[in-house]
Design a protein around this motif. Sequence first.
Motif, PDB file in Angstrom:
ATOM      1  N   LEU A   1       6.385   2.319   4.718  1.00  0.00           N
ATOM      2  CA  LEU A   1       5.117   1.823   4.195  1.00  0.00           C
ATOM      3  C   LEU A   1       4.017   2.861   4.345  1.00  0.00           C
ATOM      4  O   LEU A   1       3.211   3.058   3.433  1.00  0.00           O
ATOM      5  CB  LEU A   1       4.715   0.549   4.931  1.00  0.00           C
ATOM      6  CG  LEU A   1       3.313   0.017   4.615  1.00  0.00           C
ATOM      7  CD1 LEU A   1       3.257  -0.505   3.191  1.00  0.00           C
ATOM      8  CD2 LEU A   1       2.897  -1.056   5.600  1.00  0.00           C
ATOM      9  N   SER A   2       3.966   3.537   5.482  1.00  0.00           N
ATOM     10  CA  SER A   2       2.933   4.537   5.706  1.00  0.00           C
ATOM     11  C   SER A   2       3.022   5.663   4.696  1.00  0.00           C
ATOM     12  O   SER A   2       1.998   6.151   4.198  1.00  0.00           O
ATOM     13  CB  SER A   2       3.038   5.093   7.130  1.00  0.00           C
ATOM     14  OG  SER A   2       1.954   5.937   7.424  1.00  0.00           O
TER      15      SER A   2
ATOM     16  N   GLU B   1       0.297   7.848  -0.476  1.00  0.00           N
ATOM     17  CA  GLU B   1       0.306   8.210  -1.892  1.00  0.00           C
ATOM     18  C   GLU B   1      -0.341   7.163  -2.787  1.00  0.00           C
ATOM     19  O   GLU B   1      -0.494   7.392  -3.983  1.00  0.00           O
ATOM     20  CB  GLU B   1       1.754   8.443  -2.352  1.00  0.00           C
ATOM     21  CG  GLU B   1       2.501   9.509  -1.569  1.00  0.00           C
ATOM     22  CD  GLU B   1       1.828  10.866  -1.667  1.00  0.00           C
ATOM     23  OE1 GLU B   1       1.290  11.179  -2.743  1.00  0.00           O
ATOM     24  OE2 GLU B   1       1.841  11.606  -0.658  1.00  0.00           O
ATOM     25  N   HIS B   2      -0.718   6.028  -2.235  1.00  0.00           N
ATOM     26  CA  HIS B   2      -1.262   4.932  -3.042  1.00  0.00           C
ATOM     27  C   HIS B   2      -2.490   4.329  -2.367  1.00  0.00           C
ATOM     28  O   HIS B   2      -2.576   3.118  -2.173  1.00  0.00           O
ATOM     29  CB  HIS B   2      -0.200   3.858  -3.267  1.00  0.00           C
ATOM     30  CG  HIS B   2       1.019   4.318  -3.990  1.00  0.00           C
ATOM     31  ND1 HIS B   2       2.065   4.957  -3.355  1.00  0.00           N
ATOM     32  CD2 HIS B   2       1.357   4.258  -5.310  1.00  0.00           C
ATOM     33  CE1 HIS B   2       2.999   5.263  -4.237  1.00  0.00           C
ATOM     34  NE2 HIS B   2       2.599   4.854  -5.426  1.00  0.00           N
ATOM     35  N   THR B   3      -3.448   5.171  -2.007  1.00  0.00           N
ATOM     36  CA  THR B   3      -4.622   4.666  -1.284  1.00  0.00           C
ATOM     37  C   THR B   3      -5.441   3.693  -2.120  1.00  0.00           C
ATOM     38  O   THR B   3      -6.020   2.747  -1.578  1.00  0.00           O
ATOM     39  CB  THR B   3      -5.510   5.834  -0.826  1.00  0.00           C
ATOM     40  OG1 THR B   3      -5.845   6.659  -1.955  1.00  0.00           O
ATOM     41  CG2 THR B   3      -4.795   6.686   0.207  1.00  0.00           C
ATOM     42  N   GLU B   4      -5.502   3.925  -3.436  1.00  0.00           N
ATOM     43  CA  GLU B   4      -6.278   3.008  -4.278  1.00  0.00           C
ATOM     44  C   GLU B   4      -5.642   1.630  -4.311  1.00  0.00           C
ATOM     45  O   GLU B   4      -6.323   0.611  -4.147  1.00  0.00           O
ATOM     46  CB  GLU B   4      -6.396   3.566  -5.711  1.00  0.00           C
ATOM     47  CG  GLU B   4      -7.245   4.807  -5.833  1.00  0.00           C
ATOM     48  CD  GLU B   4      -6.447   6.076  -5.586  1.00  0.00           C
ATOM     49  OE1 GLU B   4      -5.226   5.973  -5.243  1.00  0.00           O
ATOM     50  OE2 GLU B   4      -7.018   7.180  -5.737  1.00  0.00           O
ATOM     51  N   GLU B   5      -4.326   1.577  -4.509  1.00  0.00           N
ATOM     52  CA  GLU B   5      -3.651   0.289  -4.550  1.00  0.00           C
ATOM     53  C   GLU B   5      -3.719  -0.414  -3.206  1.00  0.00           C
ATOM     54  O   GLU B   5      -3.961  -1.625  -3.128  1.00  0.00           O
ATOM     55  CB  GLU B   5      -2.192   0.477  -4.972  1.00  0.00           C
ATOM     56  CG  GLU B   5      -1.453  -0.841  -5.152  1.00  0.00           C
ATOM     57  CD  GLU B   5      -0.040  -0.656  -5.658  1.00  0.00           C
ATOM     58  OE1 GLU B   5       0.739  -1.638  -5.607  1.00  0.00           O
ATOM     59  OE2 GLU B   5       0.310   0.455  -6.104  1.00  0.00           O
TER      60      GLU B   5
ATOM     61  N   ARG C   1     -10.100   8.837   4.794  1.00  0.00           N
ATOM     62  CA  ARG C   1     -10.433   9.669   5.939  1.00  0.00           C
ATOM     63  C   ARG C   1      -9.515   9.413   7.140  1.00  0.00           C
ATOM     64  O   ARG C   1      -9.821   9.780   8.254  1.00  0.00           O
ATOM     65  CB  ARG C   1     -11.893   9.490   6.337  1.00  0.00           C
ATOM     66  CG  ARG C   1     -12.303   8.121   6.853  1.00  0.00           C
ATOM     67  CD  ARG C   1     -13.802   8.154   7.144  1.00  0.00           C
ATOM     68  NE  ARG C   1     -14.360   6.853   7.448  1.00  0.00           N
ATOM     69  CZ  ARG C   1     -15.656   6.569   7.359  1.00  0.00           C
ATOM     70  NH1 ARG C   1     -16.504   7.509   6.962  1.00  0.00           N
ATOM     71  NH2 ARG C   1     -16.113   5.381   7.657  1.00  0.00           N
ATOM     72  N   ARG C   2      -8.404   8.777   6.898  1.00  0.00           N
ATOM     73  CA  ARG C   2      -7.441   8.563   7.967  1.00  0.00           C
ATOM     74  C   ARG C   2      -6.162   9.333   7.676  1.00  0.00           C
ATOM     75  O   ARG C   2      -5.921   9.779   6.555  1.00  0.00           O
ATOM     76  CB  ARG C   2      -7.117   7.088   8.130  1.00  0.00           C
ATOM     77  CG  ARG C   2      -6.549   6.423   6.901  1.00  0.00           C
ATOM     78  CD  ARG C   2      -5.947   5.067   7.179  1.00  0.00           C
ATOM     79  NE  ARG C   2      -4.708   5.180   7.939  1.00  0.00           N
ATOM     80  CZ  ARG C   2      -3.775   4.217   7.952  1.00  0.00           C
ATOM     81  NH1 ARG C   2      -3.957   3.089   7.274  1.00  0.00           N
ATOM     82  NH2 ARG C   2      -2.674   4.381   8.665  1.00  0.00           N
ATOM     83  N   SER C   3      -5.340   9.495   8.698  1.00  0.00           N
ATOM     84  CA  SER C   3      -4.034  10.122   8.545  1.00  0.00           C
ATOM     85  C   SER C   3      -2.968   9.035   8.592  1.00  0.00           C
ATOM     86  O   SER C   3      -3.198   7.928   9.074  1.00  0.00           O
ATOM     87  CB  SER C   3      -3.795  11.142   9.666  1.00  0.00           C
ATOM     88  OG  SER C   3      -4.765  12.165   9.619  1.00  0.00           O
ATOM     89  N   PHE C   4      -1.785   9.374   8.097  1.00  0.00           N
ATOM     90  CA  PHE C   4      -0.722   8.385   7.992  1.00  0.00           C
ATOM     91  C   PHE C   4       0.515   8.839   8.759  1.00  0.00           C
ATOM     92  O   PHE C   4       0.646   9.998   9.141  1.00  0.00           O
ATOM     93  CB  PHE C   4      -0.373   8.138   6.523  1.00  0.00           C
ATOM     94  CG  PHE C   4      -1.514   7.565   5.729  1.00  0.00           C
ATOM     95  CD1 PHE C   4      -1.714   6.202   5.664  1.00  0.00           C
ATOM     96  CD2 PHE C   4      -2.409   8.401   5.070  1.00  0.00           C
ATOM     97  CE1 PHE C   4      -2.785   5.669   4.953  1.00  0.00           C
ATOM     98  CE2 PHE C   4      -3.467   7.883   4.343  1.00  0.00           C
ATOM     99  CZ  PHE C   4      -3.652   6.508   4.283  1.00  0.00           C
TER     100      PHE C   4
END
Length: 348
Positions: free
Chosen positions: A267-268, A273-277, A299-302
């Motif tokens: 999921l992460s 790759e899908h921050t907007e969704e 502004r976060r890391s995954f």
Amino acid sequence: MIRHTPFTTIGSGLLGCAALACVLFGCDRPGGEPGAATAGDAGAPAQAQAPDRREAGVVRLGYQKIGTPYLLKDRADDLKKALEARGAGAEWIEFHAGPPLLEAMRAGAVDIGHVGETPPVFAQAGGVPFVYVATDPPAPKAEAIIVPKGSPITSVAGLKGKRVAVNRGSNVHYLLIRAIEGAKLTLDDIQVSFLAPADARSAFESGKVDAWVIWDPFLAAAELAGARVLQSGEGFVDNHLFYVVRREFAEKQPELLRTVLEEYQTLSAWEREHTEEASQILAKSSGVAYEAFLTSERRRSFGLLPITPEILKKQQDIADTLHRLAIIPRDVRVEDAFLSAAVYGGVR
């Protein structure tokens, strides 16, 4: 004036230190009822020696509507299939915050949860049988002390004598302690108002407080509405989010734990790759503006990280600070809540 951005009452479940102490250390509420947190389907008062209520083959996952676990719940088909392959299923239990989630874990009502840095310290001090198994990357910019756009305050030292809103017992409470001490002040030098996010936002907008210590996405929403960051967590806190697990579950069901952690890792990668969704899903769920979530996501890391000695040392620093200030009543040895990756396979 900050525009009104809809919020759910997420902060109401973030218990104050006094209330949380009652939950964890056995204080009584008016009427003689033992203090307990309720959330979602886990509404029964938690008992220190409550029996394990986990049904065989059911993984109970605690979540909040503003975080990664909600995304996993929203996109649960893969997790469902992975657990079914092991003869298990998932039960999702909603919480307003980390402290009641951890208290439900004491009662055997939750197996896996996702919480910030400070609630586990309170929980360990209160004897909640949990272990740290993984963490998100640090996100120090995701929490901050903010002031209104036109405020004359330009430094943390300028908060002396001012009114500051903070959610008691939360990550940002620790940020406030660190920032104030960094400015050669103490909490006695400021007027602290212990308020949940919804109430704090109202007080901030109306000028009843001079500053607010808050985290994303509420922080991002306030910034987009004109608030100014006085001090972020950079240089003071790491602001980790931890994956915590009921100890008995971790020890007896390592394959199921490994399965859930693998789905969180997948999921992460998707979320990166899908921050907007992801922002759209979280905004719809929580009522917080989409733009605020998008700002906080960007502004976060995954990715999931293993628990390292360095991370445990940082948690120990939090525990030692809270004990020094008499916010928790006893010493906490954070290492005691660490479970060797050899037990469940670790995070890859």
